[in-house]
Motif scaffolding. Structure first.
Motif, short mmCIF file in Angstrom:
data_model
loop_
_atom_site.label_atom_id
_atom_site.label_comp_id
_atom_site.label_asym_id
_atom_site.label_seq_id
_atom_site.Cartn_x
_atom_site.Cartn_y
_atom_site.Cartn_z
N UNK A 10 -11.49 13.06 -6.36
CA UNK A 10 -13.17 13.45 -6.37
C UNK A 10 -12.74 12.72 -4.70
N UNK A 11 -12.48 12.56 -3.86
CA UNK A 11 -12.51 11.51 -3.02
C UNK A 11 -11.19 11.86 -1.78
N UNK A 12 -10.77 13.31 -2.18
CA UNK A 12 -9.36 13.23 -2.08
C UNK A 12 -9.77 13.58 -0.43
N UNK A 13 -8.33 13.18 0.29
CA UNK A 13 -8.71 14.21 2.05
C UNK A 13 -8.38 12.95 2.95
N UNK A 14 -8.81 12.02 2.50
CA UNK A 14 -8.75 10.75 3.96
C UNK A 14 -7.04 10.42 3.53
N UNK A 15 -7.18 9.91 5.65
CA UNK A 15 -5.75 9.52 5.82
C UNK A 15 -5.06 8.97 4.71
N UNK A 57 1.04 -0.65 -0.09
CA UNK A 57 0.25 0.41 -0.12
C UNK A 57 0.86 1.56 -0.13
N UNK A 58 0.72 1.95 -1.29
CA UNK A 58 0.81 3.57 -1.19
C UNK A 58 0.32 4.53 -0.43
N UNK A 59 0.39 5.06 0.45
CA UNK A 59 -0.95 5.96 0.73
C UNK A 59 -0.50 7.58 -0.16
N UNK A 60 0.83 8.11 -0.74
CA UNK A 60 0.58 8.71 -1.62
C UNK A 60 -0.02 8.67 -3.08
N UNK A 61 0.08 7.17 -3.07
CA UNK A 61 -1.15 7.04 -4.79
C UNK A 61 -2.85 7.26 -4.07
N UNK A 91 -4.33 12.72 -1.52
CA UNK A 91 -3.97 13.15 -2.77
C UNK A 91 -4.99 12.53 -3.85
N UNK A 92 -5.43 12.44 -3.54
CA UNK A 92 -6.42 11.26 -4.34
C UNK A 92 -5.82 9.42 -4.57
N UNK A 93 -6.54 9.12 -5.54
CA UNK A 93 -5.87 7.95 -6.03
C UNK A 93 -5.86 8.22 -7.14
N UNK A 94 -3.75 7.93 -7.27
CA UNK A 94 -3.19 7.96 -8.64
C UNK A 94 -3.46 6.48 -9.65
#
Ligand code: SF4
Ligand code: SF4
Length: 424
Positions: free
Chosen positions: A99-104, A5-9, A108-111
């Protein structure tokens, strides 16, 4: 290939090894807006670690002028081009779904595009775990190529504007990009090494090359997207930034046993650098540590962003983006968090103003801060909203809870006595 899991992506991605995380992670924030390109950081590193024979071209820390500069030359343009090419050939899109960015776990959203690891599986070079290339000797020749060279917003020389610049984006622009190894969460260098010579330390996430195992195949040089491992011809092995680990361990004679920032951070004249350690859970998530300055800047305020997150290594270097650069360029470099980060930096909150004062306030690593509120010293209206500055005091504490710095937002003024007038 395992998935990690890559949280930045904001999503899982392919990586050659299963997830395994350090207990804490070396990380840093650079405020690009403040850098004066004095190269003190560069020389502090060079004079500490890379002053010997065979290391002449090694600049583990470098500061390059964007958009034209780069060390090695065009490192990012070349890799972005390779990534683009793979997207084009496979008919895939490299967009972010914001669209759904902001969650921990997806700030930045989903790449939706491919990382360098995923692109390798779709390229002709199946022998590589990540797409990449080994720079030529020519490309390593000039560490500060194109220093201070500006561009027009449309990359047409005759469009360079001599008119006074005004925000948000200047028509003619350049900026300084400070670079070192990002001690990535999913290092491409490590995954590329056929000798298993590269490892990530469990105590602080620092990525090192075991010099006795390395045989100089240079796979790390080819596949690190940031081009930070370098080959030493005199010893026939590769070397890279070691994050000044004796200082991080508190072994520097000056440190009194407390973890100390690296040489490049501690030397920074422009006070643009803040380095520290963030706590990592077994699941790889950053443990909540609200008053760690890095946690606050990256996770809470989201004013500092990773460099080229789309490469997929989850780099641990973060940047406050420059305010005057065209947004399209910044979106490509730092992802979709750019607008929010610049907005926050332009009209900083009371807490952000205080935390920014911690940059270069101590050579010891600040693990926790607290703010003592002071009086209002300035107010104005910005975009129709009231905005104020308070002379708060920020106190920084070391790993062992000792106070190591205390600094107020309004810097004290010292008036030089008359007897020193014109004395130099
Ligand atoms: S920046 Fe490059 S050398 Fe450093 S850890 Fe990441 S992949 Fe490895
Ligand atoms: S020392 Fe600081 S201000 Fe000077 S070039 Fe390095 S990062 Fe920029």
């Amino acid at each position: 290939m395992p998935e990690v899991f890559n949280w930045q992506l904001g999503r899982k991605m392919d990586y050659p090894y299963a997830e395994r995380h350090p207990r804490s992670q070396f990380a840093f924030v650079f405020n690009i807006n403040r850098c004066i390109a004095c190269q003190t950081c560069t020389m502090a590193c060079k004079s500490t670690w890379t002053f010997s024979k065979g290391q002449e071209y090694m600049w583990w820390n470098n500061v390059e002028t964007k958009p034209y500069g780069g060390y090695p030359q065009s490192w990012d343009v070349r890799l972005l081009g390779m990534l683009d090419e793979t997207h084009r050939k496979t008919g895939r899109n490299a967009q972010w779904e914001t669209g759904q960015r902001g969650a921990a776990d997806r700030p930045y959203g989903v790449y939706e595009g491919m990382t360098i690891f995923e692109a390798a599986r779709n390229s002709e070079r199946r022998d590589q775990v990540a797409i990449g290339y080994e720079p030529t000797e020519q490309e390593w020749r000039s560490p500060n190529f194109y220093e201070d060279t500006a561009t027009g917003s449309e990359n047409v020389p005759e469009k360079l504007s001599m008119k006074p610049a005004s925000l948000p984006a200047h028509a003619t622009w350049f900026f300084y990009l400070q670079r070192l190894c990002n001690h990535c969460t999913y290092p491409a260098c490590l995954s590329a090494c056929p000798r298993g010579a590269i490892y990530k330390r469990p105590e602080d996430g620092i990525v090192l090359i075991d010099q006795s195992r390395c045989r100089g195949y240079r796979k790390c040089v080819g596949q690190c997207p940031y081009k930070k491992p370098m080959f030493r011809a005199t010893t026939r092995v590769s070397e890279k930034c070691i994050a000044c680990y004796p200082r991080i361990e508190g072994k520097d004679p000056l440190t009194e046993g407390e973890p100390m920032e690296t040489r490049c951070m501690a030397a920074c004249v422009g006070k643009i650098r803040l380095q520290g350690l963030v706590q990592i859970g077994e699941d790889g998530k950053w443990k909540e540590d609200r008053y760690n300055p890095l946690y606050y800047l990256i996770k809470v305020e989201k004013v500092a962003l990773p460099l080229y997150p789309q490469f997929g290594t989850e780099p641990n270097g973060y940047y406050i983006p420059p305010r005057w650069v065209p947004r399209q360029y910044l979106h490509q470099m730092f992802g979709p968090g750019v607008d929010e980060a610049i907005e926050k930096y332009t009209y900083p909150s009371r807490e952000l103003m205080a935390v920014l004062a911690l940059f270069r306030a101590s050579q010891k690593i600040v693990f926790r801060y607290e703010i003592i509120e002071g009086p209002k010293i300035f107010e104005r209206t910005v975009n129709g909203k009231p905005w104020s500055i308070y002379n708060d005091t920020v106190v920084g504490y070391s790993k062992n809870g000792k106070e190591i710095t205390r600094i107020s937002v309004e810097e004290p003024k010292y008036v030089r006595p008359d007897k020193h007038y014109n004395s130099i």
